[in-house]
Design a protein around this motif. Structure first.
Motif, short mmCIF file in Angstrom:
data_model
loop_
_atom_site.label_atom_id
_atom_site.label_comp_id
_atom_site.label_asym_id
_atom_site.label_seq_id
_atom_site.Cartn_x
_atom_site.Cartn_y
_atom_site.Cartn_z
N GLY A 1 51.59 52.39 31.63
CA GLY A 1 51.35 51.05 32.13
C GLY A 1 49.89 50.71 32.32
N LEU A 2 48.98 51.69 32.12
CA LEU A 2 47.55 51.42 32.33
C LEU A 2 47.02 50.40 31.34
CD1 LEU A 2 44.94 52.05 33.86
CD2 LEU A 2 44.52 53.88 32.22
N GLU A 3 47.43 50.51 30.10
CA GLU A 3 46.92 49.59 29.09
C GLU A 3 47.32 48.15 29.41
OE1 GLU A 3 47.24 48.81 24.28
OE2 GLU A 3 47.79 50.76 25.09
N ASP A 4 48.58 47.98 29.82
CA ASP A 4 49.05 46.64 30.18
C ASP A 4 48.31 46.13 31.41
OD1 ASP A 4 50.84 44.39 29.79
OD2 ASP A 4 51.81 45.06 31.65
N PHE A 5 48.10 47.01 32.39
CA PHE A 5 47.37 46.64 33.59
C PHE A 5 45.95 46.20 33.25
CE2 PHE A 5 44.20 48.09 36.70
CZ PHE A 5 44.49 47.23 37.74
N LEU A 6 45.28 46.97 32.39
CA LEU A 6 43.90 46.62 32.02
C LEU A 6 43.85 45.31 31.25
CD1 LEU A 6 42.43 50.08 31.03
CD2 LEU A 6 41.91 48.75 33.07
N ALA A 7 44.79 45.16 30.32
CA ALA A 7 44.77 43.97 29.47
C ALA A 7 45.11 42.71 30.25
CB ALA A 7 45.74 44.14 28.32
N ARG A 8 46.03 42.82 31.16
CA ARG A 8 46.45 41.61 31.87
C ARG A 8 45.97 41.59 33.32
NH1 ARG A 8 50.48 42.67 28.35
NH2 ARG A 8 50.93 41.04 26.87
N GLY A 9 46.53 42.46 34.11
CA GLY A 9 46.24 42.42 35.54
C GLY A 9 44.77 42.49 35.87
N PHE A 10 44.09 43.53 35.41
CA PHE A 10 42.67 43.73 35.71
C PHE A 10 41.82 42.61 35.10
CE2 PHE A 10 38.59 45.34 34.14
CZ PHE A 10 37.96 45.60 35.33
N TRP A 11 41.99 42.42 33.80
CA TRP A 11 41.14 41.47 33.07
C TRP A 11 41.27 40.07 33.66
CZ3 TRP A 11 37.93 43.88 29.92
CH2 TRP A 11 37.14 43.14 29.07
N GLU A 12 42.51 39.62 33.85
CA GLU A 12 42.75 38.27 34.34
C GLU A 12 42.28 38.10 35.78
OE1 GLU A 12 46.83 37.27 33.62
OE2 GLU A 12 46.60 37.38 31.44
N THR A 13 42.45 39.13 36.60
CA THR A 13 42.04 39.05 38.00
C THR A 13 40.53 39.07 38.13
OG1 THR A 13 44.05 40.18 38.67
CG2 THR A 13 42.26 40.15 40.26
N GLU A 14 39.90 40.01 37.46
CA GLU A 14 38.45 40.17 37.62
C GLU A 14 37.64 39.05 36.96
OE1 GLU A 14 36.88 42.35 39.56
OE2 GLU A 14 38.85 43.05 40.18
N PHE A 15 38.10 38.54 35.82
CA PHE A 15 37.33 37.52 35.12
C PHE A 15 37.88 36.11 35.31
CE2 PHE A 15 36.26 41.39 32.67
CZ PHE A 15 34.90 41.38 32.90
N LEU A 16 38.88 35.98 36.21
CA LEU A 16 39.46 34.68 36.54
C LEU A 16 39.82 33.88 35.28
CD1 LEU A 16 37.06 33.73 39.46
CD2 LEU A 16 39.35 34.74 39.63
N CYS A 17 40.57 34.57 34.42
CA CYS A 17 40.99 33.94 33.17
C CYS A 17 42.48 34.22 32.96
CB CYS A 17 40.17 34.46 31.99
SG CYS A 17 40.39 36.22 31.69
N ASN A 18 43.02 33.63 31.90
CA ASN A 18 44.43 33.81 31.60
C ASN A 18 44.56 34.09 30.11
OD1 ASN A 18 47.19 32.59 30.75
ND2 ASN A 18 47.36 32.96 32.96
N GLU A 19 45.32 35.13 29.77
CA GLU A 19 45.43 35.55 28.37
C GLU A 19 46.07 34.46 27.51
OE1 GLU A 19 47.67 39.04 25.92
OE2 GLU A 19 46.82 39.58 27.86
N THR A 20 47.10 33.83 28.04
CA THR A 20 47.82 32.82 27.25
C THR A 20 47.40 31.40 27.60
OG1 THR A 20 49.59 32.87 28.88
CG2 THR A 20 49.84 34.31 26.94
N ASN A 21 46.50 31.28 28.59
CA ASN A 21 46.01 29.98 29.04
C ASN A 21 47.15 29.06 29.48
OD1 ASN A 21 44.02 28.26 29.78
ND2 ASN A 21 43.66 27.43 27.72
#
Length: 198
Positions: free
Chosen positions: A106-126
């Motif tokens: 689950g680390l890859e999914d966490f990094l790709a979504r949870g971490f990335w979206e939380t830390e950079f205040l963005c959304n993968e699918t907008n």
């Protein structure tokens, strides 16, 4: 050490002595040196922290105790600082074991979504209009200093796996099922738990 002693006994391995000491107890360390000097054992298994092993090596060198085969744990067997010309006369040929690096599911999914979206205040699918779309090449330096050591996670991951192994073993022994639960009248013996761990 208790697990090792139990396994050694089951396998018929003779353990001549077990000794304990702490870095704050130099007199106990000198007692350990005396025990090693007087023993006939040629193999020493060292369940020691790095500092204690360093102290033991110093004393073994001072007392010129060589010719023993050391088996070490990861705490000291992987430490570069213990490899010196002096320690080599004592430790040359030592064997050791290290904990396998963990595959954290689950680390890859966490990094790709949870971490990335939380830390950079963005959304993968907008899908959220209040957030911008995540960029693939975001600058991680923007996040500041992170001093956490991911290598330490392999211990907690292995503990997690061990707990699940015991839980699955108990589930099997107690003949648990989704509809009926577990048989509470079954007496569980420790050797059964170990035998059922796959």
């Amino acid at each position: 050490m208790a697990i090792f002693l139990s396994a050694a006994q089951e396998e018929g391995v003779c353990v001549e002595y077990t000794e304990k000491f702490d870095r704050a107890e130099p007199e106990k360390l000198l007692n350990v040196i005396e025990v090693i000097k007087k023993s006939t054992a040629q193999v020493i298994v060292g369940f020691l922290a790095h500092v204690e092993m360093n102290n033991l090596l110093e004393q073994l060198s001072v007392h010129n105790i060589t010719g023993r085969q050391f088996i070490g744990v990861e705490a000291w067997i992987t430490a570069d600082s213990l490899v010196t010309p002096t320690s080599f006369t004592v430790l040359g040929g030592a064997l050791g074991f290290a904990v396998e690096k963990a595959n954290i599911s689950g680390l890859e999914d966490f990094l790709a979504r949870g971490f990335w979206e939380t830390e950079f205040l963005c959304n993968e699918t907008n899908t959220e209009s209040s957030r911008k779309t995540c960029k693939e090449n975001q600058d991680l330096m923007e996040l500041g200093d992170n001093t956490e050591d991911v290598a330490e996670l392999r211990y907690s991951t292995n503990i997690y796996k061990a707990i699940y192994a015991v839980a699955h073993s108990l589930h099997s022994i107690l003949k648990c099922s989704d509809g009926e639960g577990c048989k509470k009248t079954v007496e569980v013996k420790p050797w059964e738990v170990r035998k059922n761990i796959v």
